[in-house]
Structure formats: C-alpha cells, structure tokens
Design an enzyme around this catalytic site. Structure first.
Site, mmCIF file in Angstrom:
data_model
loop_
_atom_site.group_PDB
_atom_site.id
_atom_site.type_symbol
_atom_site.label_atom_id
_atom_site.label_comp_id
_atom_site.label_asym_id
_atom_site.label_seq_id
_atom_site.Cartn_x
_atom_site.Cartn_y
_atom_site.Cartn_z
ATOM 1 N N HIS A 134 0.842 -1.200 0.000
ATOM 2 C CA HIS A 134 0.000 0.000 0.000
ATOM 3 C C HIS A 134 0.876 1.247 0.000
ATOM 4 O O HIS A 134 0.601 2.211 -0.738
ATOM 5 C CB HIS A 134 -0.901 -0.025 1.239
ATOM 6 C CG HIS A 134 -1.621 1.268 1.508
ATOM 7 N ND1 HIS A 134 -2.947 1.474 1.178
ATOM 8 C CD2 HIS A 134 -1.196 2.426 2.103
ATOM 9 C CE1 HIS A 134 -3.295 2.704 1.534
ATOM 10 N NE2 HIS A 134 -2.258 3.300 2.102
ATOM 11 N N GLU A 135 1.927 1.259 0.825
ATOM 12 C CA GLU A 135 2.812 2.428 0.873
ATOM 13 C C GLU A 135 3.576 2.591 -0.439
ATOM 14 O O GLU A 135 3.793 3.715 -0.912
ATOM 15 C CB GLU A 135 3.772 2.310 2.059
ATOM 16 C CG GLU A 135 3.096 2.220 3.416
ATOM 17 C CD GLU A 135 2.112 3.345 3.658
ATOM 18 O OE1 GLU A 135 2.294 4.454 3.106
ATOM 19 O OE2 GLU A 135 1.116 3.130 4.384
ATOM 20 N N HIS A 138 1.431 4.396 -2.880
ATOM 21 C CA HIS A 138 1.476 5.852 -2.742
ATOM 22 C C HIS A 138 2.684 6.423 -3.482
ATOM 23 O O HIS A 138 2.601 7.481 -4.119
ATOM 24 C CB HIS A 138 1.563 6.241 -1.265
ATOM 25 C CG HIS A 138 0.244 6.262 -0.555
ATOM 26 N ND1 HIS A 138 -0.858 6.938 -1.040
ATOM 27 C CD2 HIS A 138 -0.145 5.692 0.621
ATOM 28 C CE1 HIS A 138 -1.866 6.790 -0.192
ATOM 29 N NE2 HIS A 138 -1.470 6.037 0.819
ATOM 30 N N GLU A 205 -6.337 7.032 -0.485
ATOM 31 C CA GLU A 205 -6.222 5.803 0.296
ATOM 32 C C GLU A 205 -6.904 4.636 -0.416
ATOM 33 O O GLU A 205 -6.373 3.523 -0.461
ATOM 34 C CB GLU A 205 -6.822 6.012 1.688
ATOM 35 C CG GLU A 205 -6.029 6.952 2.581
ATOM 36 C CD GLU A 205 -4.582 6.521 2.744
ATOM 37 O OE1 GLU A 205 -4.321 5.323 2.969
ATOM 38 O OE2 GLU A 205 -3.699 7.388 2.638
#
Length: 315
Positions: A134-135, A138, A205
């Site tokens: 997930h990071e 980003h 998100e």
C-alpha cells in the site's frame, strides 16, 4: 496531474496562511506571511520528507540487519518495488508500539517507506507485505509529495493559529476584527486546513489500497492488516502523532487517539468500507474470501533485534 494537484493544494494552504497573518498583523502581517509561506513551500518541497523522518526518529534498515524479522521486511519491500517498476526506496523503522506505516518523499527516486516496531510485531509476514505494498502504491501514484508537504504546511498553519490565539490581541486598527477576528481565525484555520487534508486523502487511500493489493497480489492480507491496525491504534497511543496531528494523514490508518479536537476531521476513509472494497477486489482476482476477525490479534512479544532507542541519519 499530481503536480497540478500539489500546486492547487499549496495555493490553498498559502491563502489560509496569509489570511491568518492578515488577521493577526493586518496588511503587514499578510505580507510577512506571504514571504514566509513562499520560503516554507520551497523548503518543504525539498526537505519535507527529511523533516517527517526526523520527527518520527525513523531508523534505516537493510538486508544486513541481524534480526530475521527485519531482513524479511526489507527483502519483501525490495522485491515488491522491483515488481512494481519502482526504484528501491529508503526503508526504515519507527520506534513506536502502535502498529502503523507511512511513505514519504518528493518522487519515487527519493522515497522512503516506514513501518513501526509495533506493526512488525503485530502482523503476519503476509499482512506486513500488504501494508508495505500500500505504501509503495502511494510512491507509485506520486502521492507522497502532496501528502508530506501538506503535513508540513498544515502543521505550520496550526502553529501560527495558536500564536495568533495567544499573542494576536491588542488595539491595532490595521487588524480587521481585532481580538475577536484573531480568535475566530485561530480556531477556524486549523479546521480549514484539516478539510483540505481530508479532501485529498480519502480518495488516495482507496486507490493505494487497490494498487497495493495488486502489487502484493493479496487483497485479503491487506484487508486483515487494516482491521488489526485500526483495533490497536485505538488502544496504543502514538505520542509523536498526537503532538503533530497534521502528520496523521501520512499513515495507512489514522494514528490519533481521538481524545480531542485533533480527530474532528478524519483524513482517512472508513476502514470497513476499505475492507469491503478489498474483498470485492479479491473476488475479481479469483482469490478465496477468508473470514476476517473484527478483533485484532495480540502483538507478538518484542524482538530484541528491533531497535528501541534508535539513532539514524535523520536525527
């Protein structure tokens, strides 16, 4: 498009900063705020990531770490970065017991991804992979510049608002609204900054969840991790985040305890909705839909290999 969004965001925050300066010091205060905001925006572009890493006392780690848990953490990030076509980011650990993680950096070539000690102890390897994917999403989506600069500038707005609340009184006729105007702006400016943060964070998100699940190839693991992190974030305080609430938007789950007004405007979408979207994605990817427990598992015992009083190049 991301550069345009960053420009618009900085313009909005700069306007807030100037408005607060105007009510505190009139025209002179507005001009001072404009000059200060310009310098702060430029400084934040190049240094906001370093500020955040130093703030959270992040410690870099690599494959040579003596603790197997850390080596697996590093190896998985390196492998997923390559799979996603990203340069290898800086990899760090944050010394706090609250399970959480964030990414920072002005572009993929200057990115850093960080997990807390608590995250590495509380989650399975598959769940940690999901969180760090997930990071990396980003980073891939180039969200990190906007998120990091917003955290820095919004924090400065809150600080100036507090300054205006305590020192903005007096009888200066060049200051519109006098003390009443100063108090109003000192109270409303942080809320307005929080609304800007909220507007840019929630959609990012969801998209990072989707792209991260594809990078890790395991939406269920990320969904399970989100539930566990949310459960523990309500029980374990993150002192640095509590003292710097503008940085809360960086984390995968809101790290604030919610005991005060700092949590009035959440920058994160509802976790249950994120889990639902991930499980629907798992179905489309042909994965099995496991039962996810609402109560997080207890963190594993602390590992002696994870530093407890770290000292890194950022502080």
């Amino acid at each position: 498009m991301n550069h345009l969004k960053t420009f618009v965001l900085l313009a909005a925050l700069t306007a807030l900063f100037m408005g607060l300066g105007y009510l505190i010091g009139g025209t002179t205060g507005m001009l001072i705020a404009l000059v200060f905001a310009g310098g702060m925006n430029l400084f934040s572009y190049w240094n906001a990531d370093k500020i955040v890493l130093r703030m959270y006392r992040a410690v870099p780690v690599d494959e040579s770490h003596p603790e197997p848990l850390i080596r697996n953490y590093v190896a998985d990030i390196v492998q997923m970065s390559a799979d996603a076509g990203l340069p290898r980011p800086q990899i760090a650990i944050i010394p706090t017991e609250q399970p959480n993680a964030f990414a920072t950096g002005r572009n993929p070539e200057n990115a850093a991804v960080c997990a807390t000690e608590g995250l590495l102890r509380a989650l399975t390897r598959e769940e940690i992979r999901g969180v760090m994917a997930h990071e990396l999403a980003h980073v891939k989506n180039r969200d990190t510049l906007t998120m990091t600069v917003t955290a820095t500038v919004a924090g400065a707005i809150s600080a100036l608002a507090n300054f205006g609340l305590f020192f903005g009184g007096g009888g200066d006729r060049d200051r519109p609204g006098g003390m009443i105007g100063t108090i109003a702006m000192a109270l409303l400016a942080p809320m307005a900054a929080a609304l800007v943060q909220m507007a840019i964070s929630r959609g990012r998100e969801y998209e990072a969840d989707r792209v991260g699940a594809e990078i890790a190839g395991d939406p269920q693991a990320l969904a399970s991790a989100l539930q566990k992190i949310e459960g523990w974030s309500k029980r374990i305080e993150n002192p640095t985040a509590e003292h710097n609430p503008a940085s809360a938007q960086l984390f995968i789950i809101n790290p604030l305890s919610g005991q005060g007004a700092d949590n009035l405007f959440s920058t994160h979408p509802n976790t249950a909705n994120r889990v639902k979207a991930l499980m629907e994605l798992a179905g489309r990817m042909g994965g099995r839909r496991p039962t996810l427990t609402a109560t997080p598992a207890a963190p594993r015992a602390p590992s002696t290999g994870v530093p407890t009083t770290p000292r890194g190049p950022w502080g």
